[in-house]
Design an enzyme around this catalytic site. Sequence first.
Site, PDB file in Angstrom:
ATOM      1  N   HIS A   1      -3.274   3.719 -17.605  1.00 30.19           N
ATOM      2  CA  HIS A   1      -2.807   3.393 -18.953  1.00 30.19           C
ATOM      3  C   HIS A   1      -2.442   4.627 -19.756  1.00 30.19           C
ATOM      4  CE1 HIS A   1      -2.795  -0.787 -19.373  1.00 30.19           C
ATOM      5  NE2 HIS A   1      -4.064  -0.975 -19.059  1.00 30.19           N
TER       6      HIS A   1
ATOM      7  N   GLU B   1      13.064  -7.236   2.275  1.00 29.52           N
ATOM      8  CA  GLU B   1      12.111  -6.140   2.470  1.00 29.52           C
ATOM      9  C   GLU B   1      11.398  -6.214   3.816  1.00 29.52           C
ATOM     10  OE1 GLU B   1       9.279  -6.188  -0.781  1.00 29.52           O
ATOM     11  OE2 GLU B   1       9.126  -8.368  -0.767  1.00 29.52           O
TER      12      GLU B   1
ATOM     13  N   ASP C   1       8.807  -1.664   0.450  1.00 26.28           N
ATOM     14  CA  ASP C   1       8.299  -2.352   1.632  1.00 26.28           C
ATOM     15  C   ASP C   1       9.266  -2.256   2.804  1.00 26.28           C
ATOM     16  OD1 ASP C   1       5.715  -3.339   1.162  1.00 26.28           O
ATOM     17  OD2 ASP C   1       6.524  -4.815  -0.237  1.00 26.28           O
TER      18      ASP C   1
ATOM     19  N   CYS D   1      15.704  -2.985  -6.115  1.00 33.21           N
ATOM     20  CA  CYS D   1      14.631  -2.850  -7.118  1.00 33.21           C
ATOM     21  C   CYS D   1      13.476  -1.996  -6.607  1.00 33.21           C
ATOM     22  CB  CYS D   1      14.130  -4.217  -7.578  1.00 33.21           C
ATOM     23  SG  CYS D   1      13.333  -5.164  -6.274  1.00 33.21           S
TER      24      CYS D   1
HETATM   25  C1  PEP Z   1       9.446  -3.127  -2.994  1.00 32.62           C
HETATM   26  O1  PEP Z   1       8.759  -3.482  -2.032  1.00 32.62           O
HETATM   27  O2  PEP Z   1      10.331  -2.265  -2.916  1.00 32.62           O
HETATM   28  C2  PEP Z   1       9.232  -3.708  -4.326  1.00 32.62           C
HETATM   29  C3  PEP Z   1      10.063  -3.474  -5.308  1.00 32.62           C
HETATM   30  O3  PEP Z   1       8.152  -4.496  -4.512  1.00 32.62           O
HETATM   31  P1  PEP Z   1       6.639  -3.978  -4.553  1.00 32.62           P
HETATM   32  O4  PEP Z   1       6.664  -2.503  -4.775  1.00 32.62           O
HETATM   33  O5  PEP Z   1       6.029  -4.730  -5.696  1.00 32.62           O
HETATM   34  O6  PEP Z   1       6.109  -4.388  -3.229  1.00 32.62           O
HETATM   35 MG    MG Z   2       7.609  -5.284  -1.955  1.00 32.88          MG
END
Ligand code: PEP
Ligand code: MG
Length: 594
Positions: A201, A443, A467, A514
Amino acid sequence: MINLAKIDMKQTTYTGIAASPGIAIGEVRLLDRRRISVQEHEIDATQVEEEIRIFLEAVDRSREQLEKVQEGLVRQSKTEHFYIIDTQLLILNDKMLIDSTTELIRTELINAAGALKRVLHRFVTVFEQIEDEYLRERGSDVELVGERIIRNISGMEQSQVGELERRSVIVAHDLSPADTCQLDAEHVVAFVTDLGGRTSHTAILARSMEIPAVVGLEKITRQVPDNTPVIVDGNSGVLVCNPDKETLKKYLEFKRRYEFYKKQLRSYCELPAVTADGKLISMQANIEFQIEVDIALNNGAQGIGLLRTEFMYMARSKPPAEEEQFQSYKKAAEQFSPYPVTIRTLDIGGDKFVSDICLDDEANPAMGMRSIRLSLWEKNLFHIQLRAILRASAFGNVRLMFPMISGLAEVRSCKKIVAQVMEELVAEGVNFDRNIEVGIMVETPSAVFVADILASEVDFFSIGTNDLIQYCLAVDRGNEHVAYLYEPFHPAILRALKHIADSADAAGIELCVCGEMAAEPMFSIVLVALGYTQLSMSSQGISRVKKLIRQWNTAHSDELLDSLMEQKTAADVLRVLKLKLAQYLPQADPDLDY
Ligand code: PEP
Ligand code: MG
C-alpha cells in the site's frame, strides 16, 4: 534545502526496493511503528472471560479509531483513499480473526495478545503463499490491523503523524495506510520503510501521490536517527544518509533531470496514442481497486483493459454478494463511460488462495483447479459474479472476459452459462447490455495454437503475457531460481504473439495485451508492429509508452518484424530490437530503457 552544516556524519548508502520513482532530499522523520513485542503467557481458567473482554474491547476501540480516520478523510475530501480504511475495517470484522482468537484464549489458556499474535501468524502465512504480488502484499493490512489491536490491548497510544516540517522523509517500519492518507503531502517528500514490496500500500499510495519511495530496507528504522539528512532515490531504490557535498550535487542534478523528464511526460496524458503515420492505439489501464479508476483517468487511460476482480474475494470470510460486486463494477463502468471497462471473472485457485473457497491440496496448483476451471466447477460463485457484471453493463461500456482459457469447449461452456444468466435477468425484467462484448485472455499455449478457432467464437482477445510466458517457456513466474529463463523476448513468445495477432486479424476481432509486456517501452513498439491496437497496463506506464508510440511510424513495422523473427535467441532479439529502435526512433532515449 538540506542543511549542509549538518553534514558532518559519515555518508552511508542503503539499497532497498524502488517503489515509487523520483528523487527527494530532506530530513528523516522517524515514525514509531516498530513492531511491539508481544509476550504470550498462560492464564488461569478463571481469567478467560476477562481476556476475551479485553480482546473484544480492543477490537471495538480499533474500529472506532479507523472510523474516525475515515471521517477525517471525508472532511479533507480525500475520499479516494477510503478503500484502504475499508479493507482494514473488513479485516477487523472478519469472523475468523475474532472467533479464532477467542477460541485460542479459551482452549489454550493464553493471554489475548498472545492468542491474537498466533492467529495473525496463520493469516500472514496464508498471504505469503499467494503468487500474485499485489494480493500477497495485502497480508500487510492484516499485520497493521493486528498491530492496532495489540496496541489497544496493551493500552499503548496509536502513533500519529504529528506536525511535520517541510521536506520530511517519513521513515517507518511499515507505513499504515491510515497514516499515509493523513499525511500532509505538501510537507512529505518521500517514504522509506523497513517492510513492503513494489505493490504494498505504501508503494501504491506513494505512486498515486507521486512521492518517491524506497521500501523493503529491512531495519532502516533502527539504522537512521531522527533528523538525519537523506537523499531518497525512488528510481533505483537507494537511500543515502548524511550525503557529502559531492553526492548531494550529483543527486540535485539527477533530480533536476528526472523532474524535467516527468514534466515532459505529463503533457502526453492528454494526447492520443497515435503513431506518426496516424494509426490510433487505445491505451487502457489494469486496475484492482476503485482508487485506481481516478489514477487511470488522470493518466489518460481510455478504458480499463483488465479489472482484476480477485481482490474483492480476499481477506474476508465470505465471497462478496452480488449487490456488492454490482455496485463496484457499476461505479467503474460509470466513471469510464463511454470507454470500455473489461471485467475479468475470478482468477483465483492454485496458489492464489481464498480462504472459504476450499480446494484440496494440489500437487501442481499452477495447472490445477484455478481460474476459469474453478468458476466452471463452483457454478454458484460464477453465476453470482456474472449476474453482477451483466447488471453493471447497463451503466456503461462493460466487456466480459474469461481468464486462462485452454480450448473451445471451455469458451462454449462459459457462453452457455452467460446465456442462461441473461435469460434469468430478462425474466426478472433487469436491464443489461444484450450485446455485451465477450472475450478471453489468451495465456495458455493451447489457446495460442487454436487461436484461429477461438477467434471465431469471441469478440476480443486479451493477451496475458505474464502467464503466457510462464506456460510457454515452462518457467514459474514467481520462482527466482529460474527467473533468468523468464524471457519476454524469447523467439517462442514473439511467434506466439504473431500467431495470435494474425488469427484475430483474420477473424476481425479486437486485440489487446494486458500483461506487463505492454508497459515495457521497447516491447510496446513490437506489439504495435504486430498489429495490437489496445495496450493495457498499470496507469503510471501509460504516458511513457504513449510518447514512444507517437514517434513510431508503422511503415517500419514489417522490416522490424522480419529482422526480429529471424533471431534465434532472446538475447539476439533484444540486441536487434535495440539497434533497430535506435535507428527508427533516434530521439527516444531514455524512454527505451528496459
Ligand atoms: C497475465 O497473466 O498476463 C495477466 C494479465 O493476468 P495475471 O497477471 O492477473 O495473471
Ligand atoms: Mg494471467
